[in-house]
Design an enzyme around this catalytic site. Structure first.
Site, short mmCIF file in Angstrom:
data_model
loop_
_atom_site.label_atom_id
_atom_site.label_comp_id
_atom_site.label_asym_id
_atom_site.label_seq_id
_atom_site.Cartn_x
_atom_site.Cartn_y
_atom_site.Cartn_z
N GLU A 140 -5.19 0.84 2.59
CA GLU A 140 -4.91 -0.19 3.60
C GLU A 140 -4.97 0.37 5.01
O GLU A 140 -5.44 -0.30 5.92
CB GLU A 140 -3.52 -0.80 3.33
CG GLU A 140 -3.28 -2.13 4.05
CD GLU A 140 -2.74 -1.98 5.47
OE1 GLU A 140 -2.74 -2.97 6.21
OE2 GLU A 140 -2.32 -0.86 5.84
N GLU A 141 -4.50 1.60 5.18
CA GLU A 141 -4.48 2.20 6.51
C GLU A 141 -5.83 2.78 6.91
O GLU A 141 -6.04 3.13 8.06
CB GLU A 141 -3.42 3.31 6.58
CG GLU A 141 -1.99 2.85 6.34
CD GLU A 141 -1.44 2.04 7.49
OE1 GLU A 141 -2.20 1.67 8.40
OE2 GLU A 141 -0.23 1.76 7.49
N HIS A 197 0.83 -1.21 0.00
CA HIS A 197 0.00 0.00 0.00
C HIS A 197 0.86 1.25 0.00
O HIS A 197 1.94 1.28 0.60
CB HIS A 197 -0.96 0.01 1.20
CG HIS A 197 -0.30 -0.01 2.54
ND1 HIS A 197 0.02 1.14 3.24
CD2 HIS A 197 0.12 -1.03 3.33
CE1 HIS A 197 0.58 0.81 4.40
NE2 HIS A 197 0.65 -0.50 4.48
N GLU A 231 4.74 -5.83 4.15
CA GLU A 231 4.50 -5.17 5.43
C GLU A 231 5.71 -5.34 6.36
O GLU A 231 6.44 -6.34 6.28
CB GLU A 231 3.27 -5.78 6.11
CG GLU A 231 1.94 -5.44 5.45
CD GLU A 231 1.46 -4.04 5.77
OE1 GLU A 231 2.20 -3.27 6.40
OE2 GLU A 231 0.33 -3.71 5.38
N HIS A 278 3.97 3.83 12.52
CA HIS A 278 2.89 4.68 13.05
C HIS A 278 3.36 5.62 14.15
O HIS A 278 2.54 6.30 14.77
CB HIS A 278 1.71 3.84 13.56
CG HIS A 278 0.95 3.13 12.48
ND1 HIS A 278 -0.36 2.75 12.62
CD2 HIS A 278 1.32 2.71 11.25
CE1 HIS A 278 -0.77 2.13 11.52
NE2 HIS A 278 0.25 2.09 10.68
N ASP A 307 6.44 1.59 6.87
CA ASP A 307 5.08 1.07 6.67
C ASP A 307 4.36 1.87 5.60
O ASP A 307 3.63 2.79 5.91
CB ASP A 307 4.32 1.11 7.99
CG ASP A 307 2.99 0.42 7.94
OD1 ASP A 307 2.71 -0.30 6.96
OD2 ASP A 307 2.19 0.61 8.87
N ASP A 313 -0.60 4.29 0.89
CA ASP A 313 -1.15 5.23 1.87
C ASP A 313 -0.45 5.08 3.21
O ASP A 313 0.07 4.02 3.55
CB ASP A 313 -2.66 5.06 2.02
CG ASP A 313 -3.08 3.66 2.47
OD1 ASP A 313 -2.46 2.69 2.02
OD2 ASP A 313 -4.02 3.56 3.29
#
Length: 378
Positions: A136-137, A69, A165, A351, A102, A71
Site C-alpha cells: 500500500e505504501e 496493509h 487507516e 510517516h 499507519d 508495509d
C-alpha cells in the site's frame, strides 16, 4: 507479568517487524495464525515481491470485510528517533515505532475485534473477511488491486468494507472517511540544449521552460470541488536537472507531479489541460502518466449508519464524514460496488519521525470494530 491488552500486545509484535514496503517481514504469517485459530480460512496471494492474503470466515452473504496493509514507509534518520523505530516501545501510554499508527495498530484492533466477536457469536450470519497487503505504501500495483481482480474473477463480492487507516484528527474515531479524491501522477521530461552559461544564445535552458510550465499549472484553478470533496490540487513532488557544475546550462529537466482531484475533474480533463499548457509553451516536452487512482464516495446507508452508531456507543461522540487527505486502497475496492469507509487511529504522526499511537485509543478502536460486527452480523 504482561499487563497489556491483546490488542496492544499484537500491535507491539507487528511494529517489531521491519516491514518496509513491500517486505512484509512476517507480519502476515503472524496475523494469519491468529485468524486461522478464530475459524478463518486464510488464502495467501503473492504477486511478485508482494505478500497479500484474503481471509474469510463464512461462505454466505453479506460479507463484511476489513482491509489494511502491513508495509510501512522508511524510518528516516535513526538518530532522530527517541526510541528504536522497530522496538515497539511503550512510554506514557503511547506505542511508538514505524507503523504504530499507519497502520499496524489498526490491524491489531481489527483482528482482536474479530476474535472477540466470533467467540461470542460463533454462528454469526454472513461472512467476515480480511484483505491485507504489503504493497500500500509503495507502488500499489501488486497488492489490493490484484486481490480484488482475483475475487471479481470468481464472483466473490464484498458488501461492506472498513479500512483501518488512521483517519482520526483530535480524538479517536472523530472522523470517518467515506470517500477519497483521485490521485493522478506523472512526469514531465523537458529537453533543452546543454551549453556554457556565458553563452546562453548557444544553448537552451530546460529549467526555465519547466519553471514557466509549473508556474502556470500551480496557479490554475482546476475546479471548486463540490459539497463532498475539496477542490483539485496540483503539486510538484520532485525536480531534477543540472550537471552539478555552476557554469553549465543543463540539457534536460524532469518534473514529477501529482494531482489530488475531486470528481469534478476527470483524468481525461487533467491530461488534456497539462498537454495544452505544455504545447502552448512551445518546448520539447514528453509527458508520462502513472496508473491513476479514481475518486470514490460511499453515501449514507447501512455501513455508515452502523459505524456512526458504534462510534457514538463506544466513544460518546458522533463522527464527522470526510473525503479529504490522501488516497487509500479503498479506490480499488469501491468500484466493485462495495460500501467503503475508513476508520482508524489518530493521524498526527504518520510517516513522521517518532510515529506513535495511544494504547487506549487502539483498545477503543477495537471495541468500535466489534460493535460494527455485532450490528451487521450478529
Amino acid at each position: 507479568m504482561n499487563s497489556l491488552s491483546p490488542t496492544i500486545s499484537l500491535a507491539q509484535e507487528l511494529v517489531r517487524q521491519p516491514s518496509i514496503s513491500p517486505d512484509d517481514a512476517g507480519c502476515q504469517e503472524l496475523l494469519g495464525r491468529r485468524l486461522e485459530a478464530a475459524g478463518f480460512t486464510v488464502e495467501q496471494m503473492r504477486f511478485g515481491p508482494v505478500d497479500n492474503f484474503w481471509a474469510r470466515r463464512g461462505d454466505v452473504t453479506p460479507v463484511l470485510a476489513f482491509a489494511g496493509h502491513t508495509d510501512v514507509v522508511p524510518t528516516g534518520p535513526l538518530d532522530q528517533w527517541s526510541t528504536d523505530p522497530f522496538s515497539g516501545a511503550i512510554e506514557e501510554g503511547m506505542l511508538k515505532g514505524r507503523g504504530a499508527a499507519d497502520m499496524k495498530g489498526g490491524l491489531a484492533a481489527i483482528v482482536t475485534a474479530c476474535e472477540r466477536f466470533v467467540t461470542l457469536h460463533p454462528q454469526h450470519r454472513g461472512s467476515i473477511a480480511l484483505l491485507v497487503t504489503s504493497d500500500e505504501e509503495g507502488a500499489a500495483v501488486e497488492g489490493t488491486c490484484r486481490v480484488i481482480d482475483v475475487l471479481e474473477a470468481r464472483g466473490e463480492k464484498i458488501d461492506w468494507c472498513i479500512i483501518g487507516e488512521p483517519t482520526s484528527n483530535q480524538r479517536v474515531a472523530d472522523t470517518v472517511k467515506n470517500g477519497r479524491r483521485g490521485s493522478a501522477g506523472g512526469r514531465l521530461t523537458i529537453t533543452g540544449k546543454q551549453g556554457h552559461v556565458a553563452y546562453p544564445h548557444l544553448a537552451h535552458n530546460p529549467i526555465h521552460d519547466a519553471a514557466s510550465i509549473v508556474n502556470e499549472l500551480c496557479n490554475r484553478e482546476w475546479d471548486q470541488g463540490n459539497a463532498f470533496f475539496p477542490p483539485t490540487t496540483f503539486q510538484v513532488s520532485n525536480f531534477n536537472s543540472g550537471t552539478g557544475a555552476t557554469n553549465v546550462i543543463p540539457g534536460m529537466a524532469t518534473v514529477d507531479f501529482n494531482f489530488r482531484h475531486s470528481p469534478e475533474s476527470s483524468m481525461e480533463s487533467l491530461e488534456e489541460v497539462v498537454r495544452s499548457v505544455c504545447e502552448a509553451h512551445n518546448v520539447n516536452v514528453a509527458i508520462e502518466w502513472e496508473p491513476p487512482g479514481f475518486p470514490f464516495q460511499t453515501l449514507p446507508g447501512t455501513l455508515i449508519d452502523a459505524v456512526t452508531e458504534a462510534v457514538k456507543k463506544i466513544s460518546g461522540q458522533e463522527p464527522q464524514l470526510s473525503t479529504d487527505g490522501g488516497t487509500s486502497d479503498g479506490r480499488f475496492i469501491a468500484p466493485t460496488g462495495a460500501q467503503v469507509i475508513e476508520l482508524g487511529p489518530l493521524n498526527a504522526t504518520i510517516h513522521q519521525i517518532n510515529e506513535q499511537v495511544s494504547t487506549d485509543d487502539l483498545d477503543t478502536l477495537s471495541q468500535i470494530y466489534q460493535e460494527v460486527l455485532t450490528t451487521l452480523l450478529a
